[in-house]
Design an enzyme around this catalytic site. Structure first.
Site, PDB file in Angstrom:
ATOM      1  N   ARG A 177       8.068  -3.664   8.695  1.00  0.00           N
ATOM      2  CA  ARG A 177       6.615  -3.824   8.576  1.00  0.00           C
ATOM      3  C   ARG A 177       6.190  -4.035   7.130  1.00  0.00           C
ATOM      4  O   ARG A 177       5.124  -4.548   6.864  1.00  0.00           O
ATOM      5  CB  ARG A 177       5.897  -2.567   9.102  1.00  0.00           C
ATOM      6  CG  ARG A 177       5.979  -2.364  10.597  1.00  0.00           C
ATOM      7  CD  ARG A 177       5.408  -1.000  10.979  1.00  0.00           C
ATOM      8  NE  ARG A 177       4.024  -0.794  10.590  1.00  0.00           N
ATOM      9  CZ  ARG A 177       2.962  -1.146  11.303  1.00  0.00           C
ATOM     10  NH1 ARG A 177       3.139  -1.746  12.455  1.00  0.00           N
ATOM     11  NH2 ARG A 177       1.737  -0.910  10.878  1.00  0.00           N
ATOM     12  N   ARG A 181       8.128  -7.731  -2.606  1.00  0.00           N
ATOM     13  CA  ARG A 181       7.702  -8.986  -3.233  1.00  0.00           C
ATOM     14  C   ARG A 181       8.188  -9.098  -4.670  1.00  0.00           C
ATOM     15  O   ARG A 181       8.119  -8.128  -5.427  1.00  0.00           O
ATOM     16  CB  ARG A 181       6.172  -9.072  -3.244  1.00  0.00           C
ATOM     17  CG  ARG A 181       5.574  -9.036  -1.859  1.00  0.00           C
ATOM     18  CD  ARG A 181       4.250  -9.757  -1.845  1.00  0.00           C
ATOM     19  NE  ARG A 181       3.649  -9.651  -0.527  1.00  0.00           N
ATOM     20  CZ  ARG A 181       2.721  -8.750  -0.216  1.00  0.00           C
ATOM     21  NH1 ARG A 181       2.272  -7.914  -1.123  1.00  0.00           N
ATOM     22  NH2 ARG A 181       2.242  -8.711   1.000  1.00  0.00           N
ATOM     23  N   ARG A 253       4.605  11.113  17.448  1.00  0.00           N
ATOM     24  CA  ARG A 253       4.152  11.846  16.272  1.00  0.00           C
ATOM     25  C   ARG A 253       2.646  11.969  16.348  1.00  0.00           C
ATOM     26  O   ARG A 253       1.961  11.039  16.780  1.00  0.00           O
ATOM     27  CB  ARG A 253       4.530  11.098  14.982  1.00  0.00           C
ATOM     28  CG  ARG A 253       5.996  10.869  14.803  1.00  0.00           C
ATOM     29  CD  ARG A 253       6.786  12.126  14.616  1.00  0.00           C
ATOM     30  NE  ARG A 253       6.549  12.735  13.301  1.00  0.00           N
ATOM     31  CZ  ARG A 253       7.051  13.913  12.933  1.00  0.00           C
ATOM     32  NH1 ARG A 253       7.785  14.623  13.781  1.00  0.00           N
ATOM     33  NH2 ARG A 253       6.819  14.383  11.727  1.00  0.00           N
ATOM     34  N   ARG A 283      -0.001  11.106   2.788  1.00  0.00           N
ATOM     35  CA  ARG A 283      -0.935  10.323   1.974  1.00  0.00           C
ATOM     36  C   ARG A 283      -2.307  10.978   1.949  1.00  0.00           C
ATOM     37  O   ARG A 283      -2.613  11.839   2.776  1.00  0.00           O
ATOM     38  CB  ARG A 283      -1.040   8.893   2.500  1.00  0.00           C
ATOM     39  CG  ARG A 283      -1.465   8.784   3.948  1.00  0.00           C
ATOM     40  CD  ARG A 283      -1.407   7.325   4.420  1.00  0.00           C
ATOM     41  NE  ARG A 283      -1.767   7.226   5.823  1.00  0.00           N
ATOM     42  CZ  ARG A 283      -1.766   6.094   6.521  1.00  0.00           C
ATOM     43  NH1 ARG A 283      -1.421   4.966   5.959  1.00  0.00           N
ATOM     44  NH2 ARG A 283      -2.104   6.095   7.790  1.00  0.00           N
ATOM     45  N   GLU A 304      -3.145  13.737   4.959  1.00  0.00           N
ATOM     46  CA  GLU A 304      -2.556  13.411   6.252  1.00  0.00           C
ATOM     47  C   GLU A 304      -1.187  14.071   6.412  1.00  0.00           C
ATOM     48  O   GLU A 304      -0.296  13.850   5.593  1.00  0.00           O
ATOM     49  CB  GLU A 304      -2.416  11.885   6.312  1.00  0.00           C
ATOM     50  CG  GLU A 304      -2.589  11.304   7.676  1.00  0.00           C
ATOM     51  CD  GLU A 304      -2.733   9.778   7.623  1.00  0.00           C
ATOM     52  OE1 GLU A 304      -3.703   9.284   7.033  1.00  0.00           O
ATOM     53  OE2 GLU A 304      -1.853   9.106   8.167  1.00  0.00           O
ATOM     54  N   TYR A 352       4.239   0.660  18.898  1.00  0.00           N
ATOM     55  CA  TYR A 352       3.535   0.804  17.612  1.00  0.00           C
ATOM     56  C   TYR A 352       2.725  -0.484  17.416  1.00  0.00           C
ATOM     57  O   TYR A 352       3.178  -1.428  16.795  1.00  0.00           O
ATOM     58  CB  TYR A 352       4.632   0.939  16.552  1.00  0.00           C
ATOM     59  CG  TYR A 352       4.262   1.367  15.150  1.00  0.00           C
ATOM     60  CD1 TYR A 352       2.958   1.407  14.685  1.00  0.00           C
ATOM     61  CD2 TYR A 352       5.274   1.739  14.264  1.00  0.00           C
ATOM     62  CE1 TYR A 352       2.683   1.802  13.388  1.00  0.00           C
ATOM     63  CE2 TYR A 352       5.009   2.139  12.964  1.00  0.00           C
ATOM     64  CZ  TYR A 352       3.704   2.160  12.542  1.00  0.00           C
ATOM     65  OH  TYR A 352       3.440   2.539  11.249  1.00  0.00           O
ATOM     66  N   ASP A 354      -0.442  -2.917  16.255  1.00  0.00           N
ATOM     67  CA  ASP A 354      -1.574  -3.111  15.360  1.00  0.00           C
ATOM     68  C   ASP A 354      -2.784  -3.555  16.190  1.00  0.00           C
ATOM     69  O   ASP A 354      -2.633  -4.025  17.323  1.00  0.00           O
ATOM     70  CB  ASP A 354      -1.236  -4.170  14.306  1.00  0.00           C
ATOM     71  CG  ASP A 354      -0.287  -3.621  13.239  1.00  0.00           C
ATOM     72  OD1 ASP A 354      -0.305  -2.397  13.008  1.00  0.00           O
ATOM     73  OD2 ASP A 354       0.459  -4.409  12.637  1.00  0.00           O
TER      74      ASP A 354
HETATM   75  N1  UDP Z   1       6.758   3.836   4.438  1.00  0.00           N
HETATM   76  C1  UDP Z   1       7.397   4.497   3.408  1.00  0.00           C
HETATM   77  N2  UDP Z   1       6.720   4.726   2.239  1.00  0.00           N
HETATM   78  C2  UDP Z   1       5.451   4.334   2.055  1.00  0.00           C
HETATM   79  C3  UDP Z   1       4.787   3.664   3.106  1.00  0.00           C
HETATM   80  C4  UDP Z   1       5.467   3.436   4.293  1.00  0.00           C
HETATM   81  O1  UDP Z   1       8.530   4.894   3.543  1.00  0.00           O
HETATM   82  O2  UDP Z   1       4.888   4.617   0.974  1.00  0.00           O
HETATM   83  C5  UDP Z   1       7.502   3.618   5.694  1.00  0.00           C
HETATM   84  C6  UDP Z   1       7.246   4.744   6.685  1.00  0.00           C
HETATM   85  O3  UDP Z   1       8.416   5.023   7.417  1.00  0.00           O
HETATM   86  C7  UDP Z   1       6.181   4.149   7.587  1.00  0.00           C
HETATM   87  C8  UDP Z   1       6.598   2.679   7.626  1.00  0.00           C
HETATM   88  O4  UDP Z   1       7.108   2.414   6.306  1.00  0.00           O
HETATM   89  O5  UDP Z   1       6.169   4.744   8.846  1.00  0.00           O
HETATM   90  C9  UDP Z   1       5.483   1.714   7.980  1.00  0.00           C
HETATM   91  O6  UDP Z   1       4.446   1.848   7.037  1.00  0.00           O
HETATM   92  P1  UDP Z   1       2.939   1.483   7.371  1.00  0.00           P
HETATM   93  O7  UDP Z   1       2.172   1.567   6.114  1.00  0.00           O
HETATM   94  O8  UDP Z   1       2.922   0.236   8.146  1.00  0.00           O
HETATM   95  O9  UDP Z   1       2.533   2.725   8.293  1.00  0.00           O
HETATM   96  P2  UDP Z   1       1.132   3.083   9.014  1.00  0.00           P
HETATM   97  O10 UDP Z   1       0.032   2.758   8.052  1.00  0.00           O
HETATM   98  O11 UDP Z   1       1.123   2.280  10.282  1.00  0.00           O
HETATM   99  O12 UDP Z   1       1.284   4.547   9.243  1.00  0.00           O
END
Ligand code: UDP
Length: 387
Positions: A177, A181, A253, A283, A304, A352, A354
């Site tokens: 996901r 870059r 989860r 976060r 969170e 999962y 979007d």
């Molecule tokens: N992830 C991570 N570090 C970060 C952000 C995301 O390891 O700082 C991993 C984590 O396992 C997460 C996945 O990447 O579940 C997908 O991230 P995304 O931001 O898409 O998660 P969402 O916002 O859907 O919770």
């Protein structure tokens, strides 16, 4: 026909609207006291901030029809998701980095001033584990594409907190996901269309549901017997819940949000991730930054925390580990045998999803149903099995 949509989130609202528009009588029920499902937004009485009650939702898509669809109901304003991560750098001290991993992150992390090609070569030659040719797990995917140092700083701790298990037990698809870059583009998403509904998702979903052919009943728990009074049911609740959890519970989860307020600007951005395992939350989100066109003195924030969902908790992320996949297959079989019910959306298909994909699938399901009727088939014959 008389149609029941179970759940007043995106799936139920989009399907309900489409079928009401085609002349059907639609009832949308929801067990909660509000519409919008987990996209629900609410204005905080004290600060005036538009709060994403069940955590942040940012709309992004490449699907022009879906983008056109949401813009029909609510004005979308430009919003680019720019996420930061607080984590330990190579020196061992805490620093703030740019996400997704981009050239700024790489140069700051390794204390270098590389150009794109140099950074690419550096990561590929000195960091990435190129002996991994076909990464299967989250950990292999990370080791293959960014290597140990960046993996440990940004992904390992965060993922252990988010999923409650080691990245070697998780599928590579989760990490896919996130882009890596080799330029300074720090837009979290790479989709063509991105924005936020000016008055929030609940206002948008309210407008989708605002049709004379739709009646909405909140605080209404669904039971499968309810479906007997309708020609067809579109069910967007939990798949295992439909069957009374008779085969066991699919793993999810859930999130706990520790809400706090602040005067002024607490963190200067909407989303600050915490990469370290020692920090217990994944976060902090500062909701007023999701609506940069508004201005508020007060601020509402969520810390969170992620944990395993217990009965009664709100299910957020389907886990889909091997044991869940086996159970899922058994439930899918039951669902396929259930006539007159179509399982739609994140919870009923245990994926999962979007928001844009949810809307796309909801539109397709409603159209598929219509096409089935036009062919002269019985409404009860229509079913899209969960994937
Ligand atoms: N992830 C991570 N570090 C970060 C952000 C995301 O390891 O700082 C991993 C984590 O396992 C997460 C996945 O990447 O579940 C997908 O991230 P995304 O931001 O898409 O998660 P969402 O916002 O859907 O919770």
């Amino acid at each position: 026909m008389n149609i029941l949509c179970v759940g007043a989130g995106l799936s139920g609202a989009v399907i309900g609207r489409h079928l009401a528009g085609a002349g059907h009588q639609v009832t949308v029920i929801d067990s909660r006291d509000h519409i919008g499902g987990n996209c629900h937004t609410e204005r905080d009485a004290e600060t005036g901030v538009l709060v994403h009650v069940y955590g942040p939702h940012i709309f992004h898509t490449d699907d022009a029809e879906v983008w056109g669809y949401v813009n029909r109901f609510e004005n979308f304003l430009p919003y680019k998701n720019r996420v930061k991560s607080t984590t330990r750098g190579l020196s061992g001290g805490r620093e703030v980095f740019s996400l997704p991993v981009n050239l700024h992150t790489i140069n700051q992390f390794f204390r270098k001033t590389m150009r794109p090609e140099e950074a690419h070569e550096f990561i590929t030659r000195e960091q990435a584990d190129t002996s991994i040719t076909d990464p299967q797990t989250f950990e292999e995917q990370a080791m293959r594409f960014v290597g140990k140092d960046l993996y440990e700083a940004f992904f390992k701790g965060y993922t252990v907190k988010q999923w409650g298990m080691h990245p070697s037990e998780l599928p590579a698809s989760i990490l896919k996901r996130l882009p890596v870059r080799f330029n300074y583009d720090d837009n979290y998403f790479f989709h063509q269309f991105q924005g936020m509904p000016e008055n929030g998702y609940t206002a948008m979903i309210g407008k989708i549901l605002d049709h004379p052919g739709i009646s909405v009943k909140l605080d209404t728990e669904f039971t499968p017997e309810m479906g007997e009074g309708f020609d067809h049911v579109f069910y967007s609740g939990p798949l295992d819940g439909y069957f009374g959890y008779e085969l066991g519970r699919l793993g999810y989860r859930t999130l706990d949000f520790e809400r706090f307020t602040h005067q002024g600007d607490y963190q200067g951005c909407a989303v600050m991730n915490y990469g370290e395992e020692e920090v217990p939350y994944t976060r902090i989100t500062e909701h007023k930054h999701f609506a940069p066109w508004e201005s508020h003195e007060g601020s509402v924030l969520y810390r969170e925390f992620s944990r395993m969902a217990e009965p009664g908790d709100i299910p957020y992320y389907p886990i889909r580990q091997v044991k869940e996949k086996e159970l899922l297959a058994a439930y899918v079989k039951l669902a396929e045998e259930t006539r007159g019910v179509t399982f739609v959306g994140r919870l009923a298909t245990y994926r999962y999803l979007d928001m844009d994909v949810t809307i796309r699938e909801a539109l397709d399901a409603a159209r598929g149903f219509e096409a089935c009727l036009e062919r002269g088939e019985a409404a009860s014959a229509f079913s899209t099995a969960p994937l």
